[in-house]
Each structure stands twice: as C-alpha cells, then as structure tokens.
Design a protein around this motif. Sequence first.
Motif, mmCIF file in Angstrom:
data_model
loop_
_atom_site.group_PDB
_atom_site.id
_atom_site.type_symbol
_atom_site.label_atom_id
_atom_site.label_comp_id
_atom_site.label_asym_id
_atom_site.label_seq_id
_atom_site.Cartn_x
_atom_site.Cartn_y
_atom_site.Cartn_z
ATOM 1 N N GLY A 41 -25.045 -40.661 129.197
ATOM 2 C CA GLY A 41 -24.501 -39.396 129.684
ATOM 3 C C GLY A 41 -24.380 -38.377 128.569
ATOM 4 O O GLY A 41 -24.712 -37.200 128.742
ATOM 5 N N ASP A 66 -28.266 -41.568 134.460
ATOM 6 C CA ASP A 66 -27.360 -40.506 134.042
ATOM 7 C C ASP A 66 -28.115 -39.191 134.067
ATOM 8 O O ASP A 66 -29.208 -39.088 133.510
ATOM 9 N N SER A 102 -23.356 -39.725 136.988
ATOM 10 C CA SER A 102 -23.708 -41.033 136.441
ATOM 11 C C SER A 102 -23.481 -42.090 137.499
ATOM 12 O O SER A 102 -22.482 -42.052 138.223
ATOM 13 N N SER A 104 -23.270 -46.266 137.900
ATOM 14 C CA SER A 104 -23.178 -47.570 137.251
ATOM 15 C C SER A 104 -23.202 -48.652 138.319
ATOM 16 O O SER A 104 -22.645 -48.474 139.399
ATOM 17 N N SER A 137 -20.775 -43.982 141.553
ATOM 18 C CA SER A 137 -21.332 -42.717 141.069
ATOM 19 C C SER A 137 -20.195 -41.731 140.862
ATOM 20 O O SER A 137 -19.283 -41.640 141.687
ATOM 21 N N GLY A 143 -21.468 -35.075 130.769
ATOM 22 C CA GLY A 143 -22.178 -36.339 130.901
ATOM 23 C C GLY A 143 -21.435 -37.520 130.330
ATOM 24 O O GLY A 143 -21.435 -38.605 130.916
ATOM 25 N N ASP A 147 -20.418 -40.749 132.683
ATOM 26 C CA ASP A 147 -20.917 -42.070 132.302
ATOM 27 C C ASP A 147 -19.769 -43.048 132.057
ATOM 28 O O ASP A 147 -19.745 -44.161 132.599
#
Length: 170
Positions: A41, A66, A102, A104, A137, A143, A147
């Motif tokens: 990010g 990202d 982002s 994950s 998300s 960023g 992230d």
Amino acid sequence: ARVAEARAAGGATKVRLDRRRRTATLAQTGIEIDPGGIAKGYAAEAALGVLRGQGIRAALVAIAGDIAAGDPPPGQVGWRIAIPRLDADEPYWISIAGAAVSTSGDAEQWMTVDGVRRSHVIDLRTGWPVTGRRATSVVAAHGIDADAVSTAINVLDDDAGARLLRTVRG
C-alpha cells in the motif's frame, strides 16, 4: 514448539528505530522484517506520488491487491475497482479517486495442511495462519493505512474488526 519459539524470537520490540539516522536495526540475529502487511500500500501510494511529480494526476497504481488512485480518468467520477467476493462469482464494484484500497485474505496465497485451508496471513496473537476462507477490503485515504488495516482486520472476528475500523481516521 517451533511456533512458540518463533513468536518469542520476533515482535516489534526486537526492532530498534533511530529517527535521527532514519535507520532500523534488528536487536538479534535470526529474525527478519516482513513488511508485506503494509509495504504494498505504501509502495503504490509512493509510485502515485512519482507520477504526480511528473505531472500525471489521473493515474491508478496496483501492486498485488493494493491500489492507489489519483484523480479520476477524464469524464469519470472515479476509478472502477472490482473487489473479489467469496460468496459469489461476480465481484463487488466500487469507485475511488484520491484514495487507496487494499484486500487481504487467502484468495491467491494459501495452502492445505492436514485438510485445513491456511492463509499466508499470520495471526500474530497465535503465530498460526488464518484458517478458512476470509477476505477483507478496506478503502482509506492512504495506501499504508488501507494495507495495514485490511491485514489486521483479516485476523480478527467481525466485531473486533469493526471496532478497530472505527478507530482509524480516513
């Protein structure tokens, strides 16, 4: 025993930061820094900054889940981003400009061990990978925040994740 040993060897207390010199030093050998939970990010936003420095304002930078978005494309209100869904074939669509997103989870990086699906995301409270299907998300102003928060929320249950999200600005 190996997981307990690894947890005892690591952790943020083992990193020494020198703000004046802008350096980081590990307090012992045998440990590594893995910036994967925040670095992509940050890197996407930094790349967007380089483009802005060259006069390119309408840009989108994507680095492995990202995304950092600058000004929207001409004639658009934002960049249209697909967020993969675990419960449907069709993605969830969002539109962003001047923000970052982002995601994950275990959609692309996972393994099955003893019949259990294990994510590449490690829950630092236990030292073990997150199990089962899970994706998180987060849209944020920066960023690095999107992230870090998407990774942190990914290891939490829904209530704890919602509480954490309410504490983060932007």
